[in-house]
Design an enzyme around this catalytic site. Structure first.
Site, PDB file in Angstrom:
ATOM      1  N   LYS A  91       0.831  -1.212   0.000  1.00 50.92           N
ATOM      2  CA  LYS A  91       0.000   0.000   0.000  1.00 50.92           C
ATOM      3  C   LYS A  91       0.862   1.257   0.000  1.00 50.92           C
ATOM      4  CE  LYS A  91      -2.308  -1.275   3.694  1.00 50.92           C
ATOM      5  NZ  LYS A  91      -1.712  -2.638   3.852  1.00 50.92           N
ATOM      6  N   THR A  92       1.871   1.296   0.859  1.00 56.62           N
ATOM      7  CA  THR A  92       2.756   2.460   0.915  1.00 56.62           C
ATOM      8  C   THR A  92       3.547   2.601  -0.388  1.00 56.62           C
ATOM      9  OG1 THR A  92       2.962   2.255   3.313  1.00 56.62           O
ATOM     10  CG2 THR A  92       4.656   3.531   2.178  1.00 56.62           C
ATOM     11  N   ASP A 136      -1.417   7.019   6.041  1.00 51.01           N
ATOM     12  CA  ASP A 136      -1.401   5.604   6.412  1.00 51.01           C
ATOM     13  C   ASP A 136      -2.346   5.384   7.594  1.00 51.01           C
ATOM     14  OD1 ASP A 136      -0.695   2.980   6.267  1.00 51.01           O
ATOM     15  OD2 ASP A 136       1.258   3.212   7.231  1.00 51.01           O
ATOM     16  N   THR A 185      -5.702  -1.037   6.901  1.00 47.15           N
ATOM     17  CA  THR A 185      -5.755  -2.488   7.068  1.00 47.15           C
ATOM     18  C   THR A 185      -7.140  -2.926   7.522  1.00 47.15           C
ATOM     19  OG1 THR A 185      -4.923  -2.226   9.339  1.00 47.15           O
ATOM     20  CG2 THR A 185      -3.304  -2.678   7.617  1.00 47.15           C
ATOM     21  N   ARG A 244       6.756  -8.017   2.054  1.00 48.97           N
ATOM     22  CA  ARG A 244       7.615  -7.443   3.095  1.00 48.97           C
ATOM     23  C   ARG A 244       8.315  -8.546   3.879  1.00 48.97           C
ATOM     24  NH1 ARG A 244       4.484  -3.793   7.001  1.00 48.97           N
ATOM     25  NH2 ARG A 244       4.624  -2.332   5.259  1.00 48.97           N
TER      26      ARG A 244
END
Length: 374
Positions: A91-92, A136, A185, A244
């Site tokens: 997402k980032t 975020d 999230t 990640r």
């Protein structure tokens, strides 16, 4: 961007969207350790810089590419974008790519850092034309700030209240055109009016093993690592469907190989390294296995309440519920029932144990009603 613009706590400004990506962005994966500054810099360096380099999420990537291309043709800022999905899926990274594709500066903040409407007003008033604002965990923003954001997203203006009581005056403040990229999230916690103001909403899914292998191949090339196809597959299979985590495990395997003087990493080397870090062949870590072992060995497979299970493994209930449970449930190892948590048949098999008959009966409890603790 003018670096003299004052920033609020938790807010970051990146004037050149193609440089310094991810600097100062905290790791949002609750299942992973908090990254040190050097680790965050390395993680940022591995981020793809454009949509062509972004691996996976084919549907979202194509839709987002169309939105950005249309905006560039019109010569206007892109529509507001909402990215939802579990931590660690990109997402980032996609927010940074939006800024890079639009050749616009990027401002980074987070929902928890915006607790007052004034905090948001300070950010919005310092934006420049076409800037991308990334928030975020946007679902954790305060309600007054959310209500201010409605008008800012739709009309590009906010009303600043001066004074109190009967003498209070609303001063309208015009804002430059900007693009808000929100990441969450827990999309269900976003109020409907806020969710509806995003022009594009993309939900990120967990990656397949094949997609994670592509991510690892790209990262290995940037880190100048040599891995066999079996080595890539071994790491990808233990990465819980999350890029990640895949990149983090790759760096740990790199360290293990470096210490042992191994130049080419094969499946055996990767397996030995990850076993040392207590990540098993299915991706379960120490906490995951502790939860399953307690459920199976101490409570005969359940059902057992969350609080009791947490005490048995020496963790807080919130840790068990938010860190271990999502992955165990997704893998079909643990079940949540109205009577409590139960070990599914695959959990017994994963631990190499035979499932007794009374545990079979517990596992067959219908999954209806609320997942309330007992």
């Amino acid at each position: 961007m003018d670096n003299s613009i004052p920033l609020l706590p938790g807010q970051i400004s990146i004037g050149n969207a193609s440089a310094g990506r991810g600097a100062g962005i905290a790791n949002t994966d609750p299942a992973a350790p908090v990254a040190e500054p050097e680790e965050r810099e390395l993680e940022a360096a591995l981020r793809p810089k454009n949509l062509d380099d972004f691996v996976g999420q084919e549907r979202v990537r194509k839709q987002l590419a169309l939105v950005l291309a249309a905006s560039k043709i019109r010569g206007r800022s892109a529509d507001h974008v909402l990215m939802s999905g579990p931590p660690g899926l990109g997402k980032t990274t996609l927010a940074m790519i939006v800024a890079a594709e639009m050749n616009a500066p990027l401002r980074i903040s987070s929902g928890p850092a915006i607790q007052h409407a004034g905090d948001l007003a300070a950010i919005l008033s310092s934006l420049t034309e076409g800037e991308v604002l990334f928030l975020d965990e946007i679902h954790r923003m305060s309600r007054p700030a959310e209500e201010m954001l409605y008008m800012a997203m739709e009309d590009f203006r906010v009303d600043i209240i001066v004074g109190k009581g009967a003498g209070a005056t609303a001063i309208p403040l015009e804002l430059p055109s900007f693009t808000l990229v929100g990441a969450t999230t827990r999309a269900g916690l976003l109020p409907g009016p806020l969710r509806d103001r995003f022009g594009f909403t993309g939900h990120l899914e967990f990656y397949s093993v094949a997609e994670l292998e592509l991510v690892l191949r790209r990262s290995a090339g940037m880190l100048d690592l040599k891995l066999t196809s079996a080595g890539f597959a071994e790491i990808a299979g233990r990465s819980r469907g999350t890029p990640r985590i895949a990149n983090r495990l790759l760096r740990r395997v790199r360290d293990w190989a470096l210490v042992h003087g191994i130049e080419s990493i094969d499946a055996r080397t990767a397996s030995a390294a990850l076993d040392m870090y207590e990540v098993d062949a299915r991706g379960l870590d120490r906490l995951d296995r502790s939860v399953l072992e307690a459920l199976v060995n101490k409570f005969n497979g359940g059902p057992i309440g969350l609080s009791t299970l947490a005490i048995a493994v020496g963790e807080e209930p919130e840790t068990v519920e938010t860190v271990a449970e999502p992955f165990l449930v997704r893998e079909g190892l643990l079940g949540r029932t109205p009577r409590g948590r139960i070990a599914m048949p695959s959990a017994w098999a994963h631990l190499g144990l035979k499932m007794p008959g009374n545990a079979v009966a517990a596992a067959m409890i219908p999954f209806d009603g609320d997942d309330n603790d007992v």
